[in-house]
Design an enzyme around this catalytic site. Structure first.
Site, PDB file in Angstrom:
ATOM      1  N   ASP A  41       0.825  -1.203   0.000  1.00  0.00           N
ATOM      2  CA  ASP A  41       0.000   0.000   0.000  1.00  0.00           C
ATOM      3  C   ASP A  41       0.861   1.255   0.000  1.00  0.00           C
ATOM      4  O   ASP A  41       1.930   1.292   0.606  1.00  0.00           O
ATOM      5  CB  ASP A  41      -0.878   0.042   1.263  1.00  0.00           C
ATOM      6  CG  ASP A  41      -1.973  -0.998   1.230  1.00  0.00           C
ATOM      7  OD1 ASP A  41      -2.272  -1.517   0.150  1.00  0.00           O
ATOM      8  OD2 ASP A  41      -2.531  -1.294   2.300  1.00  0.00           O
ATOM      9  N   CYS A  81      -7.739  -0.237  -1.154  1.00  0.00           N
ATOM     10  CA  CYS A  81      -7.003  -1.468  -0.943  1.00  0.00           C
ATOM     11  C   CYS A  81      -7.743  -2.741  -1.337  1.00  0.00           C
ATOM     12  O   CYS A  81      -7.336  -3.458  -2.249  1.00  0.00           O
ATOM     13  CB  CYS A  81      -6.569  -1.538   0.516  1.00  0.00           C
ATOM     14  SG  CYS A  81      -5.593  -2.988   0.893  1.00  0.00           S
ATOM     15  N   HIS A 131      -6.264  -9.139   3.030  1.00  0.00           N
ATOM     16  CA  HIS A 131      -7.184  -8.005   3.007  1.00  0.00           C
ATOM     17  C   HIS A 131      -8.371  -8.134   2.068  1.00  0.00           C
ATOM     18  O   HIS A 131      -8.993  -7.138   1.717  1.00  0.00           O
ATOM     19  CB  HIS A 131      -6.411  -6.717   2.730  1.00  0.00           C
ATOM     20  CG  HIS A 131      -7.052  -5.515   3.367  1.00  0.00           C
ATOM     21  ND1 HIS A 131      -6.675  -4.240   3.054  1.00  0.00           N
ATOM     22  CD2 HIS A 131      -8.034  -5.382   4.283  1.00  0.00           C
ATOM     23  CE1 HIS A 131      -7.400  -3.377   3.743  1.00  0.00           C
ATOM     24  NE2 HIS A 131      -8.229  -4.051   4.496  1.00  0.00           N
TER      25      HIS A 131
END
Length: 134
Positions: A41, A81, A131
């Site tokens: 990220d 994300c 994630h």
């Protein structure tokens, strides 16, 4: 590095020579290259030495940039994300794969790059921040 294709999303694409060492001093053509996807990220290109930032030392990433293809005009269609990760894994847009915001689980039956590569004989693994599991 010659045996591996590295993909650092938003930063670098490096393709290898597709050769593998079989025994010491012996090489044979590989039928398929190794593939490593490094996804992190918030990496801005201006935060690296290869892009001219004099305040940081990033020798390994600088080497990847020198030896690979720098996708400096790449953009993300979904700069959040979880939706982006699910898009990378499935090749689908967020409204198709269902992960349209963070903390939404990707359908466990979704066809992903990992499943496709596993079916093609690759050993696959996801290490670190997944994630897309809600």
């Amino acid at each position: 590095m010659k045996n591996t294709i590295f993909i650092i999303i938003s930063v670098i694409l490096l393709t290898g020579a597709c050769k593998q060492t079989v025994k010491k001093g012996e090489e044979k053509e590989a039928s398929k290259p190794n593939v490593l996807i490094i996804l992190s990220d918030q990496w801005r290109a201006s935060a690296f030495g290869y892009s001219g930032n004099p305040d940081v030392k990033t020798p390994h990433i600088d080497k990847l940039a020198r030896e690979g293809v720098n996708c400096y005009r790449a953009i993300s269609g979904m700069p959040v994300c979880s939706p982006f990760r699910a898009t990378l894994m499935t090749g689908q847009r967020p409204l198709s794969h269902g992960v349209f915001m963070n903390d939404v689980q990707l359908d466990t039956n979704a066809i992903t790059i990992g499943k496709v590569m596993s079916g093609a004989g690759y050993q696959t693994a996801n290490i670190g921040k997944w994630h897309i599991d809600g």
